[in-house]
Design a protein around this motif. Structure first.
Motif, PDB file in Angstrom:
ATOM      1  N   UNK A   1       0.687  -1.217  -0.136  1.00 33.34           N
ATOM      2  CA  UNK A   1      -0.128   0.157   0.417  1.00 33.34           C
ATOM      3  C   UNK A   1       0.968   1.408   0.040  1.00 33.34           C
ATOM      4  N   UNK A   2       0.408   2.222  -0.415  1.00 34.41           N
ATOM      5  CA  UNK A   2       0.838   3.609  -0.392  1.00 34.41           C
ATOM      6  C   UNK A   2       0.028   4.939  -0.281  1.00 34.41           C
ATOM      7  N   UNK A   3       0.566   5.800   0.353  1.00 36.56           N
ATOM      8  CA  UNK A   3      -0.428   6.950   0.367  1.00 36.56           C
ATOM      9  C   UNK A   3       0.138   8.426  -0.508  1.00 36.56           C
ATOM     10  N   UNK A   4      -0.607   9.247  -0.924  1.00 36.83           N
ATOM     11  CA  UNK A   4      -0.135  10.445  -1.471  1.00 36.83           C
ATOM     12  C   UNK A   4      -0.996  11.494  -0.576  1.00 36.83           C
TER      13      UNK A   4
ATOM     14  N   UNK B   1       8.530  21.203   0.624  1.00 38.32           N
ATOM     15  CA  UNK B   1       7.872  21.582   1.886  1.00 38.32           C
ATOM     16  C   UNK B   1       7.777  20.232   2.789  1.00 38.32           C
ATOM     17  N   UNK B   2       6.789  19.643   2.046  1.00 40.05           N
ATOM     18  CA  UNK B   2       6.326  18.326   2.773  1.00 40.05           C
ATOM     19  C   UNK B   2       7.470  17.424   3.026  1.00 40.05           C
ATOM     20  N   UNK B   3       8.147  17.169   1.964  1.00 39.13           N
ATOM     21  CA  UNK B   3       9.459  16.204   1.969  1.00 39.13           C
ATOM     22  C   UNK B   3      10.339  16.752   3.344  1.00 39.13           C
ATOM     23  N   UNK B   4      10.593  17.980   3.187  1.00 38.26           N
ATOM     24  CA  UNK B   4      11.444  18.250   4.402  1.00 38.26           C
ATOM     25  C   UNK B   4      10.818  18.049   5.956  1.00 38.26           C
ATOM     26  N   UNK B   5       9.651  18.297   5.827  1.00 37.87           N
ATOM     27  CA  UNK B   5       8.844  18.006   7.149  1.00 37.87           C
ATOM     28  C   UNK B   5       9.014  16.573   7.450  1.00 37.87           C
TER      29      UNK B   5
ATOM     30  N   UNK C   1      11.592   5.300   9.502  1.00 42.21           N
ATOM     31  CA  UNK C   1      11.378   4.052   8.930  1.00 42.21           C
ATOM     32  C   UNK C   1      10.574   4.148   7.492  1.00 42.21           C
ATOM     33  N   UNK C   2      10.127   5.145   7.046  1.00 45.95           N
ATOM     34  CA  UNK C   2       9.358   5.424   5.947  1.00 45.95           C
ATOM     35  C   UNK C   2      10.139   5.535   4.579  1.00 45.95           C
ATOM     36  N   UNK C   3       9.558   5.276   3.553  1.00 41.88           N
ATOM     37  CA  UNK C   3      10.202   5.440   2.190  1.00 41.88           C
ATOM     38  C   UNK C   3       9.451   6.926   1.919  1.00 41.88           C
ATOM     39  N   UNK C   4       9.978   7.881   1.568  1.00 45.10           N
ATOM     40  CA  UNK C   4       9.277   9.071   1.133  1.00 45.10           C
ATOM     41  C   UNK C   4       9.786   9.130  -0.243  1.00 45.10           C
ATOM     42  N   UNK C   5       8.808   9.794  -1.193  1.00 43.63           N
ATOM     43  CA  UNK C   5       8.954  10.012  -2.496  1.00 43.63           C
ATOM     44  C   UNK C   5       8.613  11.489  -2.894  1.00 43.63           C
TER      45      UNK C   5
ATOM     46  N   UNK D   1       7.314   7.188 -14.808  1.00 41.24           N
ATOM     47  CA  UNK D   1       8.296   6.314 -14.508  1.00 41.24           C
ATOM     48  C   UNK D   1       8.665   6.220 -13.172  1.00 41.24           C
ATOM     49  N   UNK D   2       8.390   7.541 -12.420  1.00 41.54           N
ATOM     50  CA  UNK D   2       8.851   7.556 -10.985  1.00 41.54           C
ATOM     51  C   UNK D   2       7.913   6.724 -10.176  1.00 41.54           C
ATOM     52  N   UNK D   3       6.733   6.864 -10.535  1.00 41.97           N
ATOM     53  CA  UNK D   3       5.759   5.995  -9.817  1.00 41.97           C
ATOM     54  C   UNK D   3       5.901   4.549 -10.069  1.00 41.97           C
ATOM     55  N   UNK D   4       6.111   4.131 -11.380  1.00 48.06           N
ATOM     56  CA  UNK D   4       6.403   2.536 -11.735  1.00 48.06           C
ATOM     57  C   UNK D   4       7.427   2.189 -11.132  1.00 48.06           C
ATOM     58  N   UNK D   5       8.720   2.828 -10.761  1.00 53.48           N
ATOM     59  CA  UNK D   5       9.618   2.535  -9.982  1.00 53.48           C
ATOM     60  C   UNK D   5       9.348   2.375  -8.699  1.00 53.48           C
ATOM     61  N   UNK D   6       8.627   3.154  -8.036  1.00 53.51           N
ATOM     62  CA  UNK D   6       8.175   3.121  -6.705  1.00 53.51           C
ATOM     63  C   UNK D   6       7.405   1.920  -6.148  1.00 53.51           C
TER      64      UNK D   6
END
Length: 395
Positions: A106-109, A132-136, A145-149, A352-357
């Motif tokens: 599962x994933x969340x945007x 902004x969100x990525x830095x937060x 422990x999360x993967x942030x994209x 491509x970024x989504x597919x790799x993720x």
């Protein structure tokens, strides 16, 4: 590229025509060129944006209390191999329950907006639209422990409706003006600041000798806002609120010379090579966006939270005057907008970024306490909708 099964989820209430519905519809449409894709709309209404998209979709009523029946219906459309991707917190609650039942990845945007002030669920795979969100989230131990994209919101080039544009020009006699300014947003307290800055921009250029018209285009969600704004407005400020114009507002962007944009709206107007403004957090005027401040605004996804420097605010007034006094300066800004759209905003760059993720998703861990907190968050946020639904039934 491995072909995957992806089911997107989104929660819908009211008119359900905000930017994140359009972001999901567009993302799903382009991902479907490479994967098996479906969208499930949860909530109180079947968003017309999703329903009309060229992607398989369905609506399942979900109010936060009918968990069992909603889950049973969703499970008919989901198998254990499907990747489940939610585009908001409320849809993500159901996605978390499905993972417990079926074991899906599962994933969340998080689709823009301010940083969380209170509860935000634990999530192992989180997609973010802004730096902004990525830095937060990067700075929070809860998500260590999360993967942030970081995959900024994307859009695509689109057709302009010339008939509607001619109708608007005729309706408001726009041929009598030197410049037309446009702000597309829902007319509500949430967007009142950007509307006021748009009105201030109109007044400022008018005071400087530029004969300008301002169009505020959007659905009325709070009648008191528009009533208060109309009290002292000049005749050259127009509100355009009919559904046939607001339902697909981007197709009339080219009626304007200058656009005050936030989030996705900024990107869509850039696709049409408009002069772009972003809302300024600390000034009364929106900020004209050029090469000197684009990165600054992009980091905040062109939201209302951009804090520009004092000197930038001073220079902004000078640059605005240059817009209608120096044709070459205006034309250069228009060219920059189109270049940035192609480089940063086109949806093709995100596929491509989504597919790799999706091929590298981490397994979520079970956390009953956090799941209960998530449910409480859902219930609290939906109290107003329950009340409105109950009143409709009584009537």
């Amino acid at each position: 590229m491995e072909r995957l099964s992806i089911v997107y989820f989104i929660f819908a209430t009211g008119k359900a025509n905000g930017g994140h519905y359009r972001s999901l519809a567009l993302t799903a449409e382009h991902m479907a060129k490479h994967h098996d894709v479906k969208i499930i709309v949860l909530g109180y209404t079947y968003s017309h944006i999703i329903k009309d998209a060229p992607i398989e979709s369905e609506f399942i009523y979900f109010n936060g209390l009918n968990i069992s029946s909603a889950l049973k219906k969703v499970q008919l459309s989901v198998d254990k191999k499907s990747i489940l991707h939610a585009f908001d917190l409320y849809a993500y609650f159901i996605v978390r329950l499905l993972r417990l039942k079926l074991g899906n990845k599962i994933a969340l945007t998080k689709c823009g907006g301010p940083n969380p002030k209170d509860y935000f669920p634990k999530v192992k795979n989180l997609v973010l639209f802004s730096q902004e969100d990525f830095d937060y989230f990067s700075e929070r131990s809860r998500y260590a422990d999360s993967e942030l994209h970081l995959i900024p919101n994307r859009t695509e080039d689109f057709l302009t409706n010339l008939n509607k544009i001619e109708e608007i020009k005729s309706k408001f006699n726009l041929h009598n003006f030197d410049k037309v300014i446009l702000r597309i947003c829902r007319i509500s307290r949430m967007y009142q600041k950007s509307i006021l800055q748009s009105i201030n921009l109109h007044q400022y250029v008018t005071d400087q000798g530029c004969k300008a018209a301002l169009i505020i285009l959007g659905n009325i969600q709070d009648q008191s806002v528009i009533d208060n704004l109309k009290v002292k407005l000049p005749e050259s400020v127009f509100f355009l609120t009919e559904d046939r114009f607001t339902a697909n507002a981007k197709e009339v962007i080219e009626v304007a010379d200058w656009v005050i944009g936030t989030g996705r709206g900024f990107m869509e107007a850039s696709a049409k090579s408009r002069v772009m403004f972003s809302v300024s957090m600390q000034d009364d005027l929106p900020m004209l966006i050029g090469s000197h401040n684009f990165d600054q605004a992009f980091a905040f996804n062109f939201s209302e939270r951009i804090a520009f420097e004092n000197q930038q605010i001073v220079d902004n007034k000078v640059n605005i005057i240059k817009l209608f006094n120096e044709e070459e300066y205006e034309e250069n800004l228009k060219k920059q907008s189109l270049i940035r759209f192609r480089e940063y905003f086109s949806i093709e760059g995100a596929v491509e970024k989504y597919s790799n993720m999706y091929t590298k998703l981490r397994d979520d861990s079970k956390d009953d306490k956090d799941l209960i907190l998530h449910w409480f968050k859902f219930i609290r946020a939906n109290l107003g909708t329950w009340y409105r639904e109950l009143r409709k039934q009584i009537k």
